[in-house]
Scaffold this active site. Structure first.
Site, PDB file in Angstrom:
ATOM      1  CG  ASP A   1      -0.251  -0.044   2.526  1.00 34.66           C
ATOM      2  OD1 ASP A   1       0.976   0.171   2.557  1.00 34.66           O
ATOM      3  OD2 ASP A   1      -0.920  -0.273   3.550  1.00 34.66           O
ATOM      4  CB  SER A   2       0.175   4.677  -0.901  1.00 36.28           C
ATOM      5  OG  SER A   2      -0.865   5.118  -0.032  1.00 36.28           O
ATOM      6  N   GLY A   3       1.037   3.791   2.233  1.00 38.50           N
ATOM      7  CA  GLY A   3       1.344   4.415   3.513  1.00 38.50           C
ATOM      8  C   GLY A   3       0.286   5.400   3.959  1.00 38.50           C
ATOM      9  N   GLY A   4      -0.520   5.876   3.029  1.00 38.06           N
ATOM     10  CA  GLY A   4      -1.546   6.851   3.381  1.00 38.06           C
ATOM     11  C   GLY A   4      -2.590   6.293   4.324  1.00 38.06           C
ATOM     12  CG  PHE A   5      -5.269   2.277   5.352  1.00 41.97           C
ATOM     13  CD1 PHE A   5      -6.633   2.449   5.189  1.00 41.97           C
ATOM     14  CD2 PHE A   5      -4.825   1.418   6.345  1.00 41.97           C
ATOM     15  CE1 PHE A   5      -7.536   1.771   5.997  1.00 41.97           C
ATOM     16  CE2 PHE A   5      -5.717   0.735   7.157  1.00 41.97           C
ATOM     17  CZ  PHE A   5      -7.071   0.914   6.976  1.00 41.97           C
TER      18      PHE A   5
ATOM     19  CG  ASP B   1      -5.098   6.579  -0.940  1.00 50.85           C
ATOM     20  OD1 ASP B   1      -4.074   6.330  -0.271  1.00 50.85           O
ATOM     21  OD2 ASP B   1      -6.084   5.826  -0.965  1.00 50.85           O
TER      22      ASP B   1
ATOM     23  N   GLY C   1     -10.667   4.507   0.261  1.00 52.40           N
ATOM     24  CA  GLY C   1     -11.340   5.590   0.952  1.00 52.40           C
ATOM     25  C   GLY C   1     -12.423   5.075   1.873  1.00 52.40           C
TER      26      GLY C   1
ATOM     27  CG  ASP D   1      -5.745  -5.662   1.577  1.00 50.74           C
ATOM     28  OD1 ASP D   1      -5.539  -5.202   2.724  1.00 50.74           O
ATOM     29  OD2 ASP D   1      -6.233  -4.966   0.658  1.00 50.74           O
TER      30      ASP D   1
ATOM     31  CB  CYS E   1     -10.794 -26.015   7.264  1.00 50.06           C
ATOM     32  SG  CYS E   1      -9.147 -25.297   7.105  1.00 50.06           S
TER      33      CYS E   1
ATOM     34  CG  HIS F   1      -8.500 -22.765  11.051  1.00 48.11           C
ATOM     35  ND1 HIS F   1      -9.080 -23.732  10.260  1.00 48.11           N
ATOM     36  CD2 HIS F   1      -9.519 -21.946  11.452  1.00 48.11           C
ATOM     37  CE1 HIS F   1     -10.381 -23.525  10.188  1.00 48.11           C
ATOM     38  NE2 HIS F   1     -10.678 -22.451  10.906  1.00 48.11           N
TER      39      HIS F   1
END
Length: 400
Positions: free
Chosen positions: A93-97, A166, A247, A296, A338, A369
């Site tokens: 990711d960009s780091g903005g989040f 962003d 966003g 993700d 599973c 798991h």
């Protein structure tokens, strides 16, 4: 084009599709869920463990890796793939989040109606039209992220897919603020694209040329249909390799799905679509139905650390508390559907014991798991699309 995306099958009753993304580090079969390696590791698990359970791609967090150990050190170590021992594709990711989450909280906080729990000190984050200035949560030092700086850091990390820088306004932001934020984000995305293309063949002193690195734009606009449409239509005219929906996604699941509904029809059909930060079982199925290819979320390992296992049980909302006393004498696996290492080898009773005794193995087994459960779910969804059975799968899992 620095990656190839081929659509192999479509569901005739929804927007669901199955495809293949080809990167320098391998092919990603979609729809796909990527485990999150926040600081260069999927918490409590080794790269081999997640790879052997079907992980095709992982996500790294630029903000955290920049602060510790630093992107230049990672570059000197041969990039994040070599540094952490993962030979498959990586998305950063960009780091903005993370920067804006210090103030506003994350996607999961929004959808569950929670306010941020971290205490934010005055002056911790300052936003201008040119950059974001923030304090390190590690040592209080000041840092500046510009669009160009974010791309430079991601190039040092060496991911196969990188994201534009962003702004993340909160879900309670009004229309006017969201519109101004969208303008700023679009300007930042143009700058990211220009810097990415200018440095793709080299020019950064500590980063080798990487002509195969892909850049995704991020569609914004909050919960407002006209802003989402304007953002998607603006970005689809730019030469991005894929697009994310980011966003604010609203304050509950229904609103999040409405945001996806209002956005996807305006996104290019030939590019992969990534929905950022979403990973609940029902959301994965419903958003694949709405045309999303990539997901993700930190939830599988976060739930694992807190003793919650994912199970195929809609009445339980897909979750089982392994510390519940009812499991003390339960000889069955966490989930009969599973086939992960945990479910093949251990009983609910044993895992219950591990958590009651505060043994670290319990965290590892439930985290493994949970990751494996979601990875198998995505493989099952993909196969159902290819075989024309997705509508049946959706009804079987969700009861609709």
């Amino acid at each position: 084009m620095t990656l190839a995306f081929d659509i192999e099958a479509r569901d005739p009753h929804s927007r669901a599709r199955a495809g293949r993304i080809t990167t320098a580090h391998g092919v990603i079969e979609t729809p796909v869920f990527m485990p999150v390696g926040t600081r260069g590791s999927i918490k409590s698990l080794t790269p081999d463990e997640v790879r052997n359970h079907g992980a095709q791609i992982i996500l790294g967090n630029t903000y955290h890796l920049y602060l510790q150990p630093g992107h230049e050190l990672i570059a000197r170590m041969g990039g994040l793939h070599h540094f952490m021992g993962w030979d498959g594709p990586i998305l950063t990711d960009s780091g903005g989040f993370q920067v804006f989450s210090l103030v506003y909280g994350g996607i999961a906080d929004e959808i569950k109606g929670r306010r941020p729990t971290q205490q934010v000190q005055p002056g911790m984050v300052k936003v201008t039209d040119d950059a974001v200035i923030f304090k390190s949560y590690i040592d209080g030092s000041m840092h500046v992220f510009t669009p160009e700086r974010s791309i430079e850091i991601q190039k040092g990390i060496g991911a196969d897919i990188i994201l534009c820088f962003d702004e993340l306004p909160p879900f309670h932001a009004g229309y006017d603020y969201t519109a101004r934020s969208l303008e700023r984000t679009h300007a930042w995305e143009r700058r990211c694209l220009m810097f990415h293309r200018a440095t793709q063949e080299g020019g950064l002193p500590f980063v080798p040329p990487n002509p195969y690195q892909a850049l995704f734009g991020i569609v914004h606009g909050g919960v407002f249909p006209d802003l989402r449409r304007a953002s998607a239509e603006y970005l689809r005219e730019l030469p991005f390799d894929g697009l994310c929906i980011g966003g604010s996604l609203g304050e509950n699941k229904q609103q999040m799905r409405e945001v996806v509904d209002m956005t996807v029809p305006h996104m290019p059909d030939h590019l992969p679509r990534h929905l950022l930060g979403i990973g609940d079982v029902d959301d994965l199925i419903e958003c694949v139905a709405r045309g999303i290819d990539m997901f993700d979320c930190v939830s599988p390992t976060r739930l694992g650390r807190h003793g919650t296992a994912l199970v195929r049980d809609a009445e339980r909302r897909w979750k089982l508390n392994v510390a519940n006393a009812a499991l003390r004498d339960d000889p069955t696996p966490l989930d009969a559907w599973c086939d992960c290492y945990t479910c093949r080898r251990y009983s609910r009773a044993y895992i219950h014991h591990l958590f009651r005794a505060q043994e670290l193995l319990g965290i590892r087994l439930v985290s493994l798991h949970n990751v494996a459960f979601l990875l198998k779910l995505m493989r099952t969804i993909r196969q159902s699309i290819i075989e024309g059975r997705f509508a049946h799968l959706r009804a079987e899992w969700l009861g609709i």
